[in-house]
Design a protein around this motif. Structure first.
Motif, PDB file in Angstrom:
ATOM      1  N   LYS A 179      53.489  44.294  39.790  1.00  0.00           N
ATOM      2  CA  LYS A 179      53.175  45.243  38.720  1.00  0.00           C
ATOM      3  C   LYS A 179      52.356  46.421  39.218  1.00  0.00           C
ATOM      4  O   LYS A 179      52.346  47.485  38.597  1.00  0.00           O
ATOM      5  CB  LYS A 179      52.421  44.495  37.611  1.00  0.00           C
ATOM      6  N   LEU A 180      51.653  46.226  40.354  1.00  0.00           N
ATOM      7  CA  LEU A 180      50.772  47.270  40.894  1.00  0.00           C
ATOM      8  C   LEU A 180      51.093  47.526  42.357  1.00  0.00           C
ATOM      9  O   LEU A 180      51.654  46.674  43.043  1.00  0.00           O
ATOM     10  CB  LEU A 180      49.309  46.835  40.777  1.00  0.00           C
ATOM     11  N   ILE A 181      50.688  48.700  42.799  1.00  0.00           N
ATOM     12  CA  ILE A 181      50.755  49.019  44.220  1.00  0.00           C
ATOM     13  C   ILE A 181      49.419  49.613  44.648  1.00  0.00           C
ATOM     14  O   ILE A 181      48.674  50.143  43.822  1.00  0.00           O
ATOM     15  CB  ILE A 181      51.912  50.005  44.552  1.00  0.00           C
ATOM     16  N   GLU A 182      49.117  49.473  45.902  1.00  0.00           N
ATOM     17  CA  GLU A 182      47.904  50.081  46.468  1.00  0.00           C
ATOM     18  C   GLU A 182      48.332  51.089  47.511  1.00  0.00           C
ATOM     19  O   GLU A 182      49.167  50.814  48.361  1.00  0.00           O
ATOM     20  CB  GLU A 182      47.019  49.000  47.087  1.00  0.00           C
ATOM     21  N   ASN A 183      47.795  52.283  47.413  1.00  0.00           N
ATOM     22  CA  ASN A 183      48.110  53.328  48.377  1.00  0.00           C
ATOM     23  C   ASN A 183      46.823  54.060  48.726  1.00  0.00           C
ATOM     24  O   ASN A 183      46.164  54.619  47.845  1.00  0.00           O
ATOM     25  CB  ASN A 183      49.152  54.294  47.798  1.00  0.00           C
ATOM     26  N   ASN A 184      46.463  54.013  49.991  1.00  0.00           N
ATOM     27  CA  ASN A 184      45.277  54.707  50.480  1.00  0.00           C
ATOM     28  C   ASN A 184      44.014  54.321  49.706  1.00  0.00           C
ATOM     29  O   ASN A 184      43.186  55.154  49.388  1.00  0.00           O
ATOM     30  CB  ASN A 184      45.500  56.223  50.439  1.00  0.00           C
ATOM     31  N   GLY A 185      43.911  53.027  49.376  1.00  0.00           N
ATOM     32  CA  GLY A 185      42.720  52.523  48.707  1.00  0.00           C
ATOM     33  C   GLY A 185      42.732  52.644  47.195  1.00  0.00           C
ATOM     34  O   GLY A 185      41.799  52.217  46.533  1.00  0.00           O
ATOM     35  N   LEU A 186      43.775  53.228  46.634  1.00  0.00           N
ATOM     36  CA  LEU A 186      43.862  53.386  45.181  1.00  0.00           C
ATOM     37  C   LEU A 186      44.963  52.500  44.619  1.00  0.00           C
ATOM     38  O   LEU A 186      46.048  52.409  45.195  1.00  0.00           O
ATOM     39  CB  LEU A 186      44.142  54.848  44.813  1.00  0.00           C
ATOM     40  N   ILE A 187      44.679  51.887  43.484  1.00  0.00           N
ATOM     41  CA  ILE A 187      45.653  51.004  42.825  1.00  0.00           C
ATOM     42  C   ILE A 187      46.318  51.771  41.697  1.00  0.00           C
ATOM     43  O   ILE A 187      45.648  52.454  40.919  1.00  0.00           O
ATOM     44  CB  ILE A 187      44.949  49.749  42.273  1.00  0.00           C
ATOM     45  N   SER A 188      47.636  51.657  41.609  1.00  0.00           N
ATOM     46  CA  SER A 188      48.354  52.311  40.516  1.00  0.00           C
ATOM     47  C   SER A 188      49.487  51.399  40.036  1.00  0.00           C
ATOM     48  O   SER A 188      49.843  50.424  40.705  1.00  0.00           O
ATOM     49  CB  SER A 188      48.900  53.669  40.950  1.00  0.00           C
ATOM     50  N   ILE A 189      50.035  51.757  38.890  1.00  0.00           N
ATOM     51  CA  ILE A 189      51.110  50.966  38.291  1.00  0.00           C
ATOM     52  C   ILE A 189      52.391  51.191  39.082  1.00  0.00           C
ATOM     53  O   ILE A 189      52.744  52.328  39.420  1.00  0.00           O
ATOM     54  CB  ILE A 189      51.303  51.351  36.821  1.00  0.00           C
ATOM     55  N   ASN A 190      53.080  50.105  39.363  1.00  0.00           N
ATOM     56  CA  ASN A 190      54.346  50.159  40.080  1.00  0.00           C
ATOM     57  C   ASN A 190      55.475  50.169  39.039  1.00  0.00           C
ATOM     58  O   ASN A 190      55.933  49.131  38.596  1.00  0.00           O
ATOM     59  CB  ASN A 190      54.464  48.946  41.011  1.00  0.00           C
ATOM     60  N   ASN A 191      55.896  51.347  38.650  1.00  0.00           N
ATOM     61  CA  ASN A 191      56.935  51.466  37.621  1.00  0.00           C
ATOM     62  C   ASN A 191      58.290  50.969  38.086  1.00  0.00           C
ATOM     63  O   ASN A 191      59.130  50.617  37.289  1.00  0.00           O
ATOM     64  CB  ASN A 191      57.050  52.924  37.142  1.00  0.00           C
ATOM     65  N   LEU A 192      58.478  50.927  39.381  1.00  0.00           N
ATOM     66  CA  LEU A 192      59.787  50.479  39.897  1.00  0.00           C
ATOM     67  C   LEU A 192      59.847  48.963  40.030  1.00  0.00           C
ATOM     68  O   LEU A 192      60.931  48.404  40.129  1.00  0.00           O
ATOM     69  CB  LEU A 192      60.051  51.136  41.261  1.00  0.00           C
ATOM     70  N   GLY A 193      58.686  48.307  40.068  1.00  0.00           N
ATOM     71  CA  GLY A 193      58.668  46.853  40.201  1.00  0.00           C
ATOM     72  C   GLY A 193      59.150  46.348  41.543  1.00  0.00           C
ATOM     73  O   GLY A 193      59.661  45.250  41.660  1.00  0.00           O
ATOM     74  N   VAL A 194      58.983  47.163  42.593  1.00  0.00           N
ATOM     75  CA  VAL A 194      59.405  46.760  43.944  1.00  0.00           C
ATOM     76  C   VAL A 194      58.258  46.970  44.912  1.00  0.00           C
ATOM     77  O   VAL A 194      57.304  47.667  44.621  1.00  0.00           O
ATOM     78  CB  VAL A 194      60.652  47.576  44.423  1.00  0.00           C
TER      79      VAL A 194
END
Length: 195
Positions: A179-194
């Protein structure tokens, strides 16, 4: 090597899990590797104020953001003595479950770690956040090792907190929800679900 291998320098704050030994040395090593703010979580490692005080005195020079739960959850006298030193903010974690956050808590800590899994869900966690904020108690929104679905719910409350420690899903080898992804220390919603 561990720090570089996991690219931990991408985070703006690093929480070190510590026991009773060589804490200041470990903090110094991390501070050499990153400009991130550093805090130390003791997970109830010390039994008494006298055991912890020498470690605390060493840590003062490292300008930590805060220390978390150095004593067992019910050692209120130890927390009261520690808070009076006033050099480093003291946060409670294991001492905070689903209870009301009352004014009396302010004599034991500067802040608390609220986790949805300990609070009993998002509604009670929101109530605790509101109570703590009203009392001027700092808030860290935390988690355990959880799927990203659980941490997604905690993300809904970040506006009410001072700090967020919501990396539990990153510790899973295979998060079934993604449901989430982490990029460069920030967590955001993974709208693609992959991945």
């Amino acid at each position: 090597p561990f720090f570089q291998k996991l690219r931990l320098d991408r985070f703006k704050m690093i929480k070190i899990k510590a026991s009773t030994a060589k804490v200041a040395e470990r903090v110094a090593i991390v501070k050499e590797l990153t400009d991130a703010e550093v805090c130390v979580d003791f997970n109830e490692a010390f039994n008494t104020f006298s055991d912890f005080e020498p470690v605390y005195r060493e840590l003062i020079t490292h300008r930590l953001k805060f220390i978390e739960q150095p004593f067992p959850e019910n050692r209120w006298n130890e927390y009261e003595r520690l808070l009076k030193l006033g050099e480093i903010d003291v946060f409670l974690d294991e001492s905070i479950t689903s209870q009301e956050i009352t004014p009396g808590l302010k004599k034991y800590c500067d802040g608390i770690n609220i986790k949805l899994m300990k609070s009993g869900g998002i509604i009670n966690a929101k109530r605790q956040l509101t109570q703590a904020k009203r009392l001027g108690i700092k808030i860290m929104l935390g988690c355990m090792v959880e799927t990203s679905l659980s941490i997604y719910n905690a993300l809904q409350l970040t506006a009410f907190s001072n700090y967020q420690d919501l990396d539990g899903f990153l510790l899973l080898k295979n998060d079934p929800v993604k449901k989430l992804i982490e990029n460069n220390g920030l967590i955001s919603i993974n709208n693609l679900g992959v991945d």
